[in-house]
Motif scaffolding. Structure first.
Motif, PDB file in Angstrom:
ATOM      1  N   SER A  30       8.027  22.008   2.327  1.00 20.69           N
ATOM      2  CA  SER A  30       6.898  20.673   1.704  1.00 20.69           C
ATOM      3  C   SER A  30       7.701  20.320   0.407  1.00 20.69           C
ATOM      4  O   SER A  30       8.241  20.204  -0.773  1.00 20.69           O
ATOM      5  N   ALA A  31       8.100  19.271   1.132  1.00 21.49           N
ATOM      6  CA  ALA A  31       9.388  17.968   0.753  1.00 21.49           C
ATOM      7  C   ALA A  31       8.640  16.232   0.888  1.00 21.49           C
ATOM      8  O   ALA A  31       8.742  15.807   0.055  1.00 21.49           O
ATOM      9  N   GLY A  32       7.978  16.184   1.259  1.00 21.10           N
ATOM     10  CA  GLY A  32       7.369  14.826   1.248  1.00 21.10           C
ATOM     11  C   GLY A  32       6.235  14.784   2.342  1.00 21.10           C
ATOM     12  O   GLY A  32       5.370  15.399   2.650  1.00 21.10           O
ATOM     13  N   SER A  33       5.046  13.479   1.954  1.00 22.25           N
ATOM     14  CA  SER A  33       3.621  13.084   2.685  1.00 22.25           C
ATOM     15  C   SER A  33       3.924  11.397   3.687  1.00 22.25           C
ATOM     16  O   SER A  33       4.899  11.173   2.395  1.00 22.25           O
ATOM     17  N   TYR A  34       3.213  11.190   3.681  1.00 23.32           N
ATOM     18  CA  TYR A  34       3.176   9.807   4.890  1.00 23.32           C
ATOM     19  C   TYR A  34       1.855   9.789   3.955  1.00 23.32           C
ATOM     20  O   TYR A  34       0.751   9.911   2.882  1.00 23.32           O
ATOM     21  N   PHE A  35       2.476   7.947   3.300  1.00 25.21           N
ATOM     22  CA  PHE A  35       1.544   7.179   2.490  1.00 25.21           C
ATOM     23  C   PHE A  35       1.284   5.753   2.362  1.00 25.21           C
ATOM     24  O   PHE A  35       2.131   5.232   3.518  1.00 25.21           O
ATOM     25  N   LEU A  36      -0.314   5.190   1.975  1.00 27.42           N
ATOM     26  CA  LEU A  36      -0.087   4.009   2.470  1.00 27.42           C
ATOM     27  C   LEU A  36       0.008   3.491   1.513  1.00 27.42           C
ATOM     28  O   LEU A  36      -0.373   3.727   0.673  1.00 27.42           O
ATOM     29  N   THR A  37       1.087   1.921   1.450  1.00 31.75           N
ATOM     30  CA  THR A  37       1.325   1.324  -0.286  1.00 31.75           C
ATOM     31  C   THR A  37       0.809  -0.070   0.289  1.00 31.75           C
ATOM     32  O   THR A  37       1.242  -0.402   1.079  1.00 31.75           O
ATOM     33  N   TRP A  38       0.860  -0.386  -0.745  1.00 32.89           N
ATOM     34  CA  TRP A  38       0.782  -2.498  -1.101  1.00 32.89           C
ATOM     35  C   TRP A  38       1.139  -2.390  -2.336  1.00 32.89           C
ATOM     36  O   TRP A  38       0.642  -1.678  -3.116  1.00 32.89           O
ATOM     37  N   PRO A  39       1.449  -3.870  -2.678  1.00 34.19           N
ATOM     38  CA  PRO A  39       1.534  -3.896  -3.924  1.00 34.19           C
ATOM     39  C   PRO A  39       0.474  -4.071  -4.848  1.00 34.19           C
ATOM     40  O   PRO A  39      -0.799  -4.483  -5.026  1.00 34.19           O
ATOM     41  N   ALA A  40       1.083  -3.964  -6.117  1.00 37.04           N
ATOM     42  CA  ALA A  40      -0.015  -3.300  -7.320  1.00 37.04           C
ATOM     43  C   ALA A  40      -0.826  -4.998  -7.634  1.00 37.04           C
ATOM     44  O   ALA A  40      -1.654  -4.906  -8.140  1.00 37.04           O
ATOM     45  N   ASP A  41      -0.276  -6.289  -7.506  1.00 37.01           N
ATOM     46  CA  ASP A  41      -0.339  -7.188  -8.400  1.00 37.01           C
ATOM     47  C   ASP A  41      -0.997  -7.565  -7.460  1.00 37.01           C
ATOM     48  O   ASP A  41      -1.243  -9.558  -7.573  1.00 37.01           O
ATOM     49  N   ARG A  42      -1.295  -7.238  -5.625  1.00 33.65           N
ATOM     50  CA  ARG A  42      -1.605  -7.985  -4.731  1.00 33.65           C
ATOM     51  C   ARG A  42      -3.031  -8.000  -4.589  1.00 33.65           C
ATOM     52  O   ARG A  42      -3.124  -6.268  -4.225  1.00 33.65           O
ATOM     53  N   PRO A  43      -4.119  -8.486  -4.756  1.00 27.89           N
ATOM     54  CA  PRO A  43      -5.760  -8.651  -4.501  1.00 27.89           C
ATOM     55  C   PRO A  43      -6.120  -7.759  -3.082  1.00 27.89           C
ATOM     56  O   PRO A  43      -5.548  -8.940  -2.693  1.00 27.89           O
ATOM     57  N   PRO A  44      -6.307  -7.579  -2.725  1.00 24.79           N
ATOM     58  CA  PRO A  44      -6.606  -6.912  -1.454  1.00 24.79           C
ATOM     59  C   PRO A  44      -7.089  -8.163  -0.488  1.00 24.79           C
ATOM     60  O   PRO A  44      -8.956  -7.660  -0.848  1.00 24.79           O
ATOM     61  N   THR A  45      -7.406  -8.291   0.397  1.00 20.61           N
ATOM     62  CA  THR A  45      -7.829  -9.284   1.668  1.00 20.61           C
ATOM     63  C   THR A  45      -8.151  -8.351   2.287  1.00 20.61           C
ATOM     64  O   THR A  45      -8.429  -7.113   2.346  1.00 20.61           O
ATOM     65  N   PRO A  46      -9.818  -8.660   3.101  1.00 21.30           N
ATOM     66  CA  PRO A  46     -10.561  -7.746   3.358  1.00 21.30           C
ATOM     67  C   PRO A  46     -10.211  -6.873   4.760  1.00 21.30           C
ATOM     68  O   PRO A  46     -10.670  -5.730   4.898  1.00 21.30           O
ATOM     69  N   ALA A  47      -9.083  -7.823   5.925  1.00 17.74           N
ATOM     70  CA  ALA A  47      -8.491  -6.598   6.298  1.00 17.74           C
ATOM     71  C   ALA A  47      -7.339  -5.357   5.396  1.00 17.74           C
ATOM     72  O   ALA A  47      -7.763  -4.433   6.404  1.00 17.74           O
ATOM     73  N   MET A  48      -7.261  -5.518   5.030  1.00 13.22           N
ATOM     74  CA  MET A  48      -6.387  -4.671   3.862  1.00 13.22           C
ATOM     75  C   MET A  48      -7.547  -3.420   3.923  1.00 13.22           C
ATOM     76  O   MET A  48      -6.795  -2.258   3.729  1.00 13.22           O
ATOM     77  N   VAL A  49      -8.930  -4.406   3.544  1.00 14.31           N
ATOM     78  CA  VAL A  49      -9.414  -2.917   3.143  1.00 14.31           C
ATOM     79  C   VAL A  49     -10.269  -2.567   3.376  1.00 14.31           C
ATOM     80  O   VAL A  49      -9.907  -0.978   3.929  1.00 14.31           O
ATOM     81  N   ASP A  50     -10.398  -2.729   5.261  1.00 14.38           N
ATOM     82  CA  ASP A  50     -11.087  -2.296   6.451  1.00 14.38           C
ATOM     83  C   ASP A  50      -9.686  -1.659   6.510  1.00 14.38           C
ATOM     84  O   ASP A  50     -10.164   0.164   7.297  1.00 14.38           O
ATOM     85  N   PHE A  51      -8.283  -1.589   6.746  1.00 15.28           N
ATOM     86  CA  PHE A  51      -7.620  -0.978   7.610  1.00 15.28           C
ATOM     87  C   PHE A  51      -7.656   0.271   6.193  1.00 15.28           C
ATOM     88  O   PHE A  51      -6.959   1.366   6.994  1.00 15.28           O
TER      89      PHE A  51
END
Length: 296
Positions: free
Chosen positions: A258-279
């Motif tokens: 167990s060396a790592g995992s896959y993550f979805l990442t995005w900038p912490a200071d960017r308000p998510p768009t509707p597309a980002m929320v849906d994806f």
């Protein structure tokens, strides 16, 4: 209190320059000259009375004021586009730019994308692959799927899938491997993460032999070479399930690391768009189903 009369075009140019991390790349996106982009940003800075960027040899470095302004503009421009579409009666089509580590894209994401397109027809995905080295803002991305521990400065991260590693090789090699020590007779293909083989051998209760095999920055390249019988690769087993199922690769030992995992990442200071929320919502649901199925 009087407010500065801010030029909309200057704000749009700043948003593109921030996202691209370069006046030159912003100029290409906006189809203007680099000098025009520089002039617009300088004019905006003069109007605001603050610097928005520090010009450095490696590109543009946003100031605190620039970092504060960018997410507000990005959210505002997207909101304006959606409102104009409603007023004109057009269905809003939102483009979502995603960077994905190639192994995950080929081994897991791409076969599932038809379902996303079917359930989210108003979102156009633009996917660019990488070898786990990505800078979301500088590359003009909205989000990125990457491999690691989930800790990246300035980023939010959702765990998608664990990615345990195990030796994989061609059947012609696997038949000679009776225990972990026999791996010392084979060419061990290496990734740029140099601690993986030693950690796997420790997990298997064996001594790690000298590591002299070629080094790669792509798990797919290692899998291709391993399937040709040219070595043994330490790979995320679930990402190569199809190759294992069709017999091109074999997992000779049950021990996994167990060396790592896959993550979805995005900038912490960017308000998510509707597309980002849906994806994000779709990806979390599908990966949770995948994990549940894998444990059955």
């Amino acid at each position: 209190m009087d407010r500065p009369d801010l030029p909309l075009n200057g704000l749009r140019v700043f948003e593109a320059a921030y996202r691209q991390g370069s006046f030159t790349r912003a100029a290409i996106e906006l189809r203007v000259t680099q000098a025009a982009v520089s002039h617009q940003v300088a004019r905006l800075e003069d109007r605001l009375g603050v610097a928005l960027f520090v010009r450095a040899s490696g590109g543009l470095v946003p100031t605190d004021e620039g970092r504060a302004l960018y997410p507000v503009l990005e959210h505002g421009f997207d909101a304006m586009a959606r409102t104009l579409d409603r007023i004109t009666g057009h269905r809003h089509i939102e483009t979502l730019k995603i960077g994905v580590v190639t192994t995950f894209a080929v081994g897991w994401l791409m076969p599932r994308l038809p379902e996303f397109r079917r359930t989210h027809p108003a979102i156009v995905l633009r996917i660019s692959t990488n070898n786990n080295r990505v800078e979301i803002l500088r590359e003009g991305l909205d989000m990125a799927i990457r491999y690691g521990t989930g800790s990246w400065t300035g980023l939010e991260a959702d765990l998608l899938l664990d990615a345990p590693l195990a030796p994989l090789c061609a059947p012609s090699i696997a038949k000679h491997l009776t225990n972990p020590e026999t791996l010392g007779r084979e060419v061990l293909l290496r990734s740029y993460r140099s601690d993986e083989w030693p950690r796997w051998f420790a997990e298997a209760g064996a001594s790690c032999p000298p590591l002299t095999g070629p080094m790669f920055d792509s798990s797919l390249a290692m899998a291709d070479i391993a399937s040709e019988g040219a070595g043994v690769a330490l790979l995320p087993v679930d990402m190569f399930a199809r190759r294992i199922a069709d017999g091109r690769l074999v997992q000779p030992f049950s021990t996994v690391l167990s060396a790592g995992s896959y993550f979805l990442t995005w900038p912490a200071d960017r308000p998510p768009t509707p597309a980002m929320v849906d994806f994000r919502r779709w990806l979390r649901a599908v990966s949770a189903g995948s994990t549940s199925h894998a444990s059955d």
